[in-house]
Design a protein around this motif. Structure first.
Motif, PDB file in Angstrom:
ATOM      1  N   ARG A 145       0.827  -0.891   0.594  1.00  0.00           N
ATOM      2  CA  ARG A 145      -0.136   0.116   0.306  1.00  0.00           C
ATOM      3  C   ARG A 145       1.138   1.858   0.098  1.00  0.00           C
ATOM      4  N   ASN A 146       1.758   1.020   0.815  1.00  0.00           N
ATOM      5  CA  ASN A 146       2.784   2.677   0.868  1.00  0.00           C
ATOM      6  C   ASN A 146       3.598   2.709  -0.342  1.00  0.00           C
ATOM      7  N   TYR A 147       3.927   1.882  -1.085  1.00  0.00           N
ATOM      8  CA  TYR A 147       4.508   1.910  -2.598  1.00  0.00           C
ATOM      9  C   TYR A 147       3.487   2.526  -2.778  1.00  0.00           C
ATOM     10  N   LEU A 148       2.188   1.774  -3.231  1.00  0.00           N
ATOM     11  CA  LEU A 148       1.518   2.122  -4.654  1.00  0.00           C
ATOM     12  C   LEU A 148       1.242   3.847  -3.750  1.00  0.00           C
ATOM     13  N   GLU A 149       0.521   4.395  -3.237  1.00  0.00           N
ATOM     14  CA  GLU A 149       0.437   5.385  -2.904  1.00  0.00           C
ATOM     15  C   GLU A 149       1.599   6.175  -2.448  1.00  0.00           C
ATOM     16  N   TRP A 150       2.804   6.160  -2.792  1.00  0.00           N
ATOM     17  CA  TRP A 150       3.798   6.991  -3.481  1.00  0.00           C
ATOM     18  C   TRP A 150       3.581   6.661  -4.947  1.00  0.00           C
ATOM     19  N   VAL A 151       3.430   5.633  -4.970  1.00  0.00           N
ATOM     20  CA  VAL A 151       3.395   6.215  -6.803  1.00  0.00           C
ATOM     21  C   VAL A 151       2.377   6.958  -7.647  1.00  0.00           C
ATOM     22  N   ILE A 152       1.304   6.783  -6.589  1.00  0.00           N
ATOM     23  CA  ILE A 152       0.319   7.312  -7.287  1.00  0.00           C
ATOM     24  C   ILE A 152       0.026   8.462  -7.060  1.00  0.00           C
ATOM     25  N   GLU A 153       0.875   8.994  -5.867  1.00  0.00           N
ATOM     26  CA  GLU A 153       1.461  11.033  -5.249  1.00  0.00           C
ATOM     27  C   GLU A 153       1.747  11.262  -6.600  1.00  0.00           C
ATOM     28  N   LEU A 154       2.883  10.507  -6.746  1.00  0.00           N
ATOM     29  CA  LEU A 154       4.239  11.436  -7.398  1.00  0.00           C
ATOM     30  C   LEU A 154       3.773  11.963  -8.725  1.00  0.00           C
ATOM     31  N   PRO A 155       4.273  13.789  -9.324  1.00  0.00           N
ATOM     32  CA  PRO A 155       4.018  14.351 -10.063  1.00  0.00           C
ATOM     33  C   PRO A 155       4.092  13.602 -11.893  1.00  0.00           C
ATOM     34  N   TRP A 156       3.400  12.682 -12.239  1.00  0.00           N
ATOM     35  CA  TRP A 156       4.234  11.557 -13.253  1.00  0.00           C
ATOM     36  C   TRP A 156       3.536  12.636 -14.539  1.00  0.00           C
ATOM     37  N   ASP A 157       2.574  13.689 -14.577  1.00  0.00           N
ATOM     38  CA  ASP A 157       1.920  13.908 -15.795  1.00  0.00           C
ATOM     39  C   ASP A 157       1.257  15.314 -15.376  1.00  0.00           C
ATOM     40  N   THR A 158       1.648  15.712 -14.140  1.00  0.00           N
ATOM     41  CA  THR A 158       2.266  17.030 -13.913  1.00  0.00           C
ATOM     42  C   THR A 158       2.578  18.368 -14.296  1.00  0.00           C
ATOM     43  N   GLU A 159       2.481  19.339 -14.506  1.00  0.00           N
ATOM     44  CA  GLU A 159       3.184  20.205 -14.441  1.00  0.00           C
ATOM     45  C   GLU A 159       3.105  21.596 -14.836  1.00  0.00           C
ATOM     46  N   THR A 160       3.684  22.786 -14.125  1.00  0.00           N
ATOM     47  CA  THR A 160       2.995  23.734 -14.791  1.00  0.00           C
ATOM     48  C   THR A 160       3.780  24.557 -16.309  1.00  0.00           C
ATOM     49  N   LYS A 161       2.905  25.644 -16.688  1.00  0.00           N
ATOM     50  CA  LYS A 161       3.410  25.937 -17.720  1.00  0.00           C
ATOM     51  C   LYS A 161       3.538  27.133 -17.366  1.00  0.00           C
ATOM     52  N   ASP A 162       5.971  27.236 -17.626  1.00  0.00           N
ATOM     53  CA  ASP A 162       7.088  28.333 -17.945  1.00  0.00           C
ATOM     54  C   ASP A 162       5.933  29.625 -18.469  1.00  0.00           C
ATOM     55  N   LYS A 163       6.084  30.294 -17.730  1.00  0.00           N
ATOM     56  CA  LYS A 163       5.972  32.371 -17.945  1.00  0.00           C
ATOM     57  C   LYS A 163       6.804  32.748 -17.177  1.00  0.00           C
ATOM     58  N   LEU A 164       7.657  33.338 -18.776  1.00  0.00           N
ATOM     59  CA  LEU A 164       9.254  33.513 -18.546  1.00  0.00           C
ATOM     60  C   LEU A 164       9.690  35.321 -19.382  1.00  0.00           C
ATOM     61  N   ASP A 165       8.853  35.883 -18.089  1.00  0.00           N
ATOM     62  CA  ASP A 165       9.034  37.448 -18.116  1.00  0.00           C
ATOM     63  C   ASP A 165      10.008  38.298 -18.290  1.00  0.00           C
TER      64      ASP A 165
ATOM     65  N   ILE B  39      12.058   4.433   2.980  1.00  0.00           N
ATOM     66  CA  ILE B  39      10.750   5.300   2.668  1.00  0.00           C
ATOM     67  C   ILE B  39      12.088   5.551   0.864  1.00  0.00           C
ATOM     68  N   PRO B  40      10.768   5.996   0.058  1.00  0.00           N
ATOM     69  CA  PRO B  40      11.933   6.494  -0.817  1.00  0.00           C
ATOM     70  C   PRO B  40      13.301   7.844  -0.308  1.00  0.00           C
ATOM     71  N   GLY B  41      14.018   8.380  -1.368  1.00  0.00           N
ATOM     72  CA  GLY B  41      15.249   9.108  -0.503  1.00  0.00           C
ATOM     73  C   GLY B  41      14.371  10.463  -0.930  1.00  0.00           C
ATOM     74  N   ARG B  42      15.602  10.982  -0.574  1.00  0.00           N
ATOM     75  CA  ARG B  42      14.634  13.091  -0.439  1.00  0.00           C
ATOM     76  C   ARG B  42      14.532  13.509  -1.848  1.00  0.00           C
ATOM     77  N   ILE B  43      14.880  13.110  -2.866  1.00  0.00           N
ATOM     78  CA  ILE B  43      14.615  13.883  -3.862  1.00  0.00           C
ATOM     79  C   ILE B  43      13.527  13.505  -4.479  1.00  0.00           C
ATOM     80  N   ILE B  44      13.020  12.262  -4.805  1.00  0.00           N
ATOM     81  CA  ILE B  44      11.922  11.570  -4.399  1.00  0.00           C
ATOM     82  C   ILE B  44      10.947  11.961  -3.414  1.00  0.00           C
ATOM     83  N   SER B  45      11.058  12.435  -2.672  1.00  0.00           N
ATOM     84  CA  SER B  45      10.062  13.171  -1.217  1.00  0.00           C
ATOM     85  C   SER B  45      10.028  14.306  -1.741  1.00  0.00           C
ATOM     86  N   SER B  46      11.213  14.972  -2.234  1.00  0.00           N
ATOM     87  CA  SER B  46      10.396  15.625  -2.613  1.00  0.00           C
ATOM     88  C   SER B  46       9.846  16.983  -4.128  1.00  0.00           C
ATOM     89  N   MET B  47      10.124  15.589  -4.811  1.00  0.00           N
ATOM     90  CA  MET B  47       8.851  16.115  -6.018  1.00  0.00           C
ATOM     91  C   MET B  47       7.734  15.343  -5.567  1.00  0.00           C
TER      92      MET B  47
END
Ligand code: ADP
Length: 783
Positions: A296-316, A406-414
């Motif tokens: 369950r722990n594993y699946l929760e992690w996988v599901i909550e990672l931002p695989w397909d979400t990203e913000t749109k860059d606005k660089l002005d 649990i995953p390392g801090r990189i994945i936790s931060s993501m």
């Protein structure tokens, strides 16, 4: 010559070709006859001696066979019975008499008639040993055959075993076993009884083998079927038990929900497959199993990672400039560099530039600049401190076999970022250390490498996560301890400490209003005058940045908020006189008087990871044997530069008015007091030499002078780093004169004008000049 042969006999006889049937002598069998020619042959036989010659067609499907279509060897049979069936079919019952071979087909119409030759063997002849042995072998074969097929009853064995004539034995057995027509024909064609038995033996052996294989296959299949059935049965039982216990649903509903969620996320196929596999594993577990928690722990992690979400860059760039200015006072060069960096990113979107590293003492706004970069790009911001990270697993995670992994801090931060393209700040990259638990720096290198980080694999997740869209930034207090390969990847932007005036401005324009807001206060509630801020800076903080300052302001705000709530006061005035009520007694006092000139005590300027610092070096000589003792928090480089100083003095005893044997009859103790942060670096060289010379020559060092510079054995002064930080520190302490190496003149521009007004600078080339400025000539009164 055939030793068993006795005589032969020819006869003319009607012939019937049979389809799919072979008849052996002694065999009694009935079959149906329908073809005209066959019926004619039967009729012909009946009017004579009831004998027909029956032989098999080579191919059953041929309707009108010619003489080439049937075998030459067949069996002469006696017709025992005939029964007319409806239609033109006749059912006949025949008994095989003897085998015979067609010599000649005499006619083919209206029925086949042939001249056949039969070979008659002495039936009563006593079989010889060889024949007996062969009979026994075939009997054995038949025994095996019967036991491995279900079609024959074992009674047959008894009746067959009574047959004494070899040829007959072969024929009877052949009539019982199921064989291909070709095989039967082979046996039929063996006139010689021994040969016949032998042929039968070969065929039986083969047949038994096939039967055994058949048996094996079928039992294997049966096994499988049994297992499947058993599993099904057990599962049904589990379900029934669960139902009984009120756990009717089991984990099915949950698993389905997981799978549904996984399917909805646009993640790499590999990840999807793996997580669905895990979910299915969950389904098979009992709800009380400890493993369900892990999955369950594993699946929760996988599901909550931002695989397909990203913000749109606005660089002005204009907007970015505004944001940087809104959030930060000063830092003109730093802001320009960052805007350049952003502009390049905007132009070359796919270019993977170097990683920015903001270097400077604590509290100068490195983190806050990184946050502004994120804000100006419209990206999420995450920060991960590397301070004290020694274990590679902190970065890469632990394998799931670890309890509570649990995953390392990189994945936790993501996961925290909730977006796959955040601005990701590695704070304090210079504090990364390594030990036996792997090398976190190399893991970090992989993360920062645009060639590799699209398949960053965390040990816990076991599947790659794409970090290539992340904008990585780093901060450090100093560059000295950053592992070289990491340093090579980074573009350094230095942020130095602030002058007191700058700090006051930062407080006034940013920190006060920020803290006011955080404590729910308004401008009417509290005001802090410039003088109050200045007093906070001077008496309550000693730092390069503004962190302590901000903390002190927060302390004031907290107390003010309390006062307003408790005493229902509308507004509170905090001034220099009342400040101690809020912050306690002043922590740092700045003596306005001139620090006294002392023998054996010189003030140096050091540069540590928290910014510039002054350091007093004390030297005490005492009678002894020339031992050099160093105490205080000294690094190796500092010890070496003390030694270099001593060597210089030894070569100059005359000029300096020092006993030339001091290094054999004196012990010299050098102490660098105060400061929790170890100081290292050669820049204290001239300070140590000055203190030693002062101690040995008994000439005091001017109290309001501070110096920095490396010393060579011949007394040359070499340039050092961190000029601005050091000078700011000297300024904080009210030092009036600073000695800097000649070659550091180029750094003079960095020094804020305000400081230049407070401090007199001397650029020195050698030790003579150092001493000229620092030693106070006392009226000699010892003559
Ligand atoms: P660092 O990361 O360098 O240790 P921080 O970014 O945490 O420093 O800064 C500490 C605090 O000081 C933050 O609240 C930050 O906003 C503030 N600060 C630092 N420098 C400036 C500046 N030039 N202008 C405005 N605020 C600043």
């Amino acid at each position: 010559m055939d030793k068993y042969k006795t005589k032969s006999n020819k006869r003319t006889i009607p012939l019937i070709p049979l389809r799919g049937l072979s008849i052996f002598p002694y065999m009694v069998i009935h079959f149906d006859v329908g073809r005209d020619k066959s019926v004619n042959a039967l009729e012909e036989a009946m009017v004579n001696d009831s004998l027909v010659f029956l032989t098999s067609q080579k191919q059953a499907k041929i309707d009108m066979p010619t003489e080439d279509d049937f075998y030459e060897v067949g069996t002469i049979c006696k017709i025992k019975q005939m029964l007319k069936l409806p239609g033109d079919t006749i059912r006949v019952l025949v008994e095989g008499i003897n085998r015979a071979k067609v010599r000649e087909i005499l006619q083919d119409e209206p029925f086949f008639e042939a001249e056949v030759e039969e070979l008659i063997y002495e039936a009563e002849m006593e079989p010889d040993k060889e024949m007996k042995a062969m009979m026994r072998i075939v009997m054995d074969d038949f025994d095996k055959y019967v036991s491995s097929t279900e079609n024959l009853s074992s009674d047959i064995l008894v009746s067959v075993s009574e047959i004494k004539e070899p040829g007959r034995l072969a024929d009877v057995i052949s009539s019982y076993i199921q064989l291909e027509p070709e095989s039967k024909q082979k046996i039929l064609e063996a006139f010689n009884p021994y040969k016949r038995l032998e042929t039968l033996h070969i065929i039986l052996e083969e047949e038994i083998e096939v039967l055994e294989i058949e048996e094996e296959i079928s039992s294997r299949v049966k096994d499988q079927i049994n297992r499947v059935q058993k599993e099904y049965y057990l599962k049904e039982q589990i379900k029934a038990i669960q139902k009984e216990l009120g756990q009717e649903e089991g984990l099915d509903a949950e698993v389905d929900e997981y799978i549904e969620k996984i399917e909805e996320i646009d993640m790499p196929e590999e990840v999807k497959e793996k997580s669905i596999k895990e979910a299915e594993r969950l389904r098979r577990l009992s709800p009380s199993s400890a493993e369900t928690g892990i999955i369950r722990n594993y699946l929760e992690w996988v599901i909550e990672l931002p695989w397909d979400t990203e913000t749109k860059d606005k660089l002005d760039i204009k907007k970015a400039r505004k944001i940087l200015d809104d959030d930060h006072y000063g830092l003109k060069d730093v802001k320009e560099r960052i805007l350049e960096y952003l502009a390049i990113r905007k132009l070359a979107k796919n270019m993977k530039g170097p990683i920015l590293c903001l270097v400077g003492p604590p509290g100068v706004g490195k983190t806050s600049i990184a946050k502004s970069i994120a804000r100006s790009m419209n990206r999420k911001f995450v920060r991960m401190s590397l301070g004290g990270v020694r274990d590679e697993a902190e970065i890469r995670g632990h394998r799931r076999t670890y309890v509570g992994a649990i995953p390392g801090r990189i994945i936790s931060s993501m996961k925290k970022a909730k977006s796959r393209n955040p601005v990701f700040l590695f704070d304090e990259i210079d504090k990364l250390s390594s030990d036996f638990r792997g090398d976190p720096a190399s893991a970090l290198l992989e993360v920062l490498d645009p060639e590799q980080n699209n398949t960053f694999t965390d040990n816990f997740l076991e599947v790659p996560f794409d970090l290539s869209k992340v904008l990585f930034l780093t901060t450090a207090n100093s560059l000295n301890t950053i592992p070289r390969p990491l340093l090579d990847r980074m573009e350094i932007i230095r942020i130095s400490g602030y002058t007191e005036d700058e700090k006051k401005e930062i407080a006034k324009k940013y920190l006060v209003s920020k803290q006011r807001k955080e404590h729910g206060l308004t401008e009417d509630n509290i005001s802090l005058s410039d003088n109050t801020l200045k007093a906070i800076i001077e008496n309550y903080t000693r730092e390069a940045g503004v962190r302590e300052l901000e903390r002190n302001i927060a302390n004031v705000m907290r107390k003010v908020a309390k006062k307003i709530v408790e005493e229902k006061a509308k507004s509170v005035k905090v001034n220099t006189r009342t400040l101690s009520k809020y912050l306690g007694p002043a922590k740092y006092m700045r003596s306005e008087e001139k620090t006294s000139d002392q023998i054996g005590l010189a003030t140096g300027l050091a540069w540590t990871s928290v910014g510039g610092e002054t350091l007093s070096i004390e030297v005490t000589p005492m009678p002894g044997k020339g031992k050099l003792q160093l105490t205080g928090k000294l690094g190796d480089v500092m010890k070496e530069s003390a030694m270099a100083g001593i060597s210089y003095i030894r070569s100059k005893t005359n000029e300096l008015g020092i006993d030339k044997d001091f290094h054999t009859n004196m012990d010299i103790h050098i102490h660098v007091p105060e400061g929790a942060i170890p100081k290292d670096g050669p820049s204290a060289g001239i300070t140590m030499a000055t203190a030693v010379i002062s101690a040995l020559s008994k000439k005091p060092v001017s109290g309001d002078i501070a110096m920095t510079g490396e010393i060579t054995l011949r007394g040359r002064v070499l340039p050092i780093g961190g000029v601005k930080e050091k000078v700011l520190a000297a300024n904080r302490l009210g030092i009036k004169k600073v000695l800097l190496p000649w070659d550091n003149k180029k750094d003079f521009d960095e020094i804020p004008d305000k400081v230049k007004k407070n401090i007199e600078f001397e650029f020195v080339k050698n030790m003579d000049e150092v001493l000229e400025h620092s030693l106070v000539e006392v009226q000699s009164n010892d003559n």
